[in-house]
Design an enzyme around this catalytic site. Structure first.
Site, PDB file in Angstrom:
ATOM      1  CG  HIS A 148      -0.430   0.103   2.481  1.00 40.56           C
ATOM      2  ND1 HIS A 148       0.139   1.249   3.081  1.00 40.56           N
ATOM      3  CD2 HIS A 148      -0.052  -0.785   3.283  1.00 40.56           C
ATOM      4  CE1 HIS A 148       0.667   0.982   4.378  1.00 40.56           C
ATOM      5  NE2 HIS A 148       0.724  -0.610   4.609  1.00 40.56           N
ATOM      6  CB  CYS A 164       1.346  -3.835   4.822  1.00 38.64           C
ATOM      7  SG  CYS A 164      -0.150  -4.353   5.565  1.00 38.64           S
TER       8      CYS A 164
END
Length: 195
Positions: A148, A164
């Site tokens: 992201h 992440c």
């Protein structure tokens, strides 16, 4: 995986711009050091073109191309104990995604995440940034791991996330536009970083 095992040599620097739209917030311009800008590189490994590979020891994400080439992006990765190596596929893609902390995130850091238990709409202040690729595994479905964007450039090249991989927003938009659904994603294991 060591740097010399992954890269044969760097190509010419290619600064990649972002695409904007009248319906999205204006992205800030990040003054990133040259070594953190996307660039085309030669890779030694015989990797299949059009896959995503994250090398946590280099804080690098590679979008593989034909003929032993790749585009290298600088990333921030999961904190010790939260980075999950493995093979995944892109099961969903979202523009200005909403975000909700996982129950584990709330349990680990309630002072930071409990107030967002009902979620947060997409936007510049959202932790998932401008774009997100959602990582799935067969039989497991959504792993809650994401690749992201972020509006915090100082987190690139560090172990900072809840598992992440993050890129600054303009670079994430560039990657997002390249990566189709069902793309194979490999998060390579951490070998030489301190835990």
């Amino acid at each position: 995986m060591l740097r010399r095992d992954f890269i044969a040599g760097a190509g010419a620097l290619t600064v990649l711009g972002s695409k904007g739209s009248a319906h999205t917030p204006t992205l800030p311009v990040y003054d990133m050091p040259e070594e953190l800008l996307p660039r085309e590189v030669r890779i030694q490994n015989d990797l299949t073109p059009y896959e995503v590979h994250v090398d946590p020891e280099q804080f690098a994400l590679y979008w593989t191309l034909p003929e032993g080439r790749a585009i290298r992006y600088a990333v921030g990765i999961g904190r010790p104990g939260l980075y999950e190596a493995g093979e995944f596929y892109v099961g969903a893609k979202k523009v200005w995604p909403s975000w909700k902390p996982t129950p584990d995130m709330i349990r680990r850091e309630p002072h930071r995440y409990a107030r967002f238990a009902d979620g947060m709409p997409g936007g510049l202040g959202n932790p998932l940034g401008a774009r997100a690729l959602y990582l799935f595994q067969p039989g497991r479905g959504d792993t809650f791991l994401r690749i992201h964007g972020t509006n915090e450039p100082d987190t690139i090249g560090r172990r900072v996330s809840n598992g992440c991989a993050r890129l600054v927003n303009d670079q994430m938009i560039n990657l997002y536009d390249r990566v189709p659904l069902d793309t194979r994603v490999v998060l390579h294991p951490v070998v030489n970083l301190p835990t």
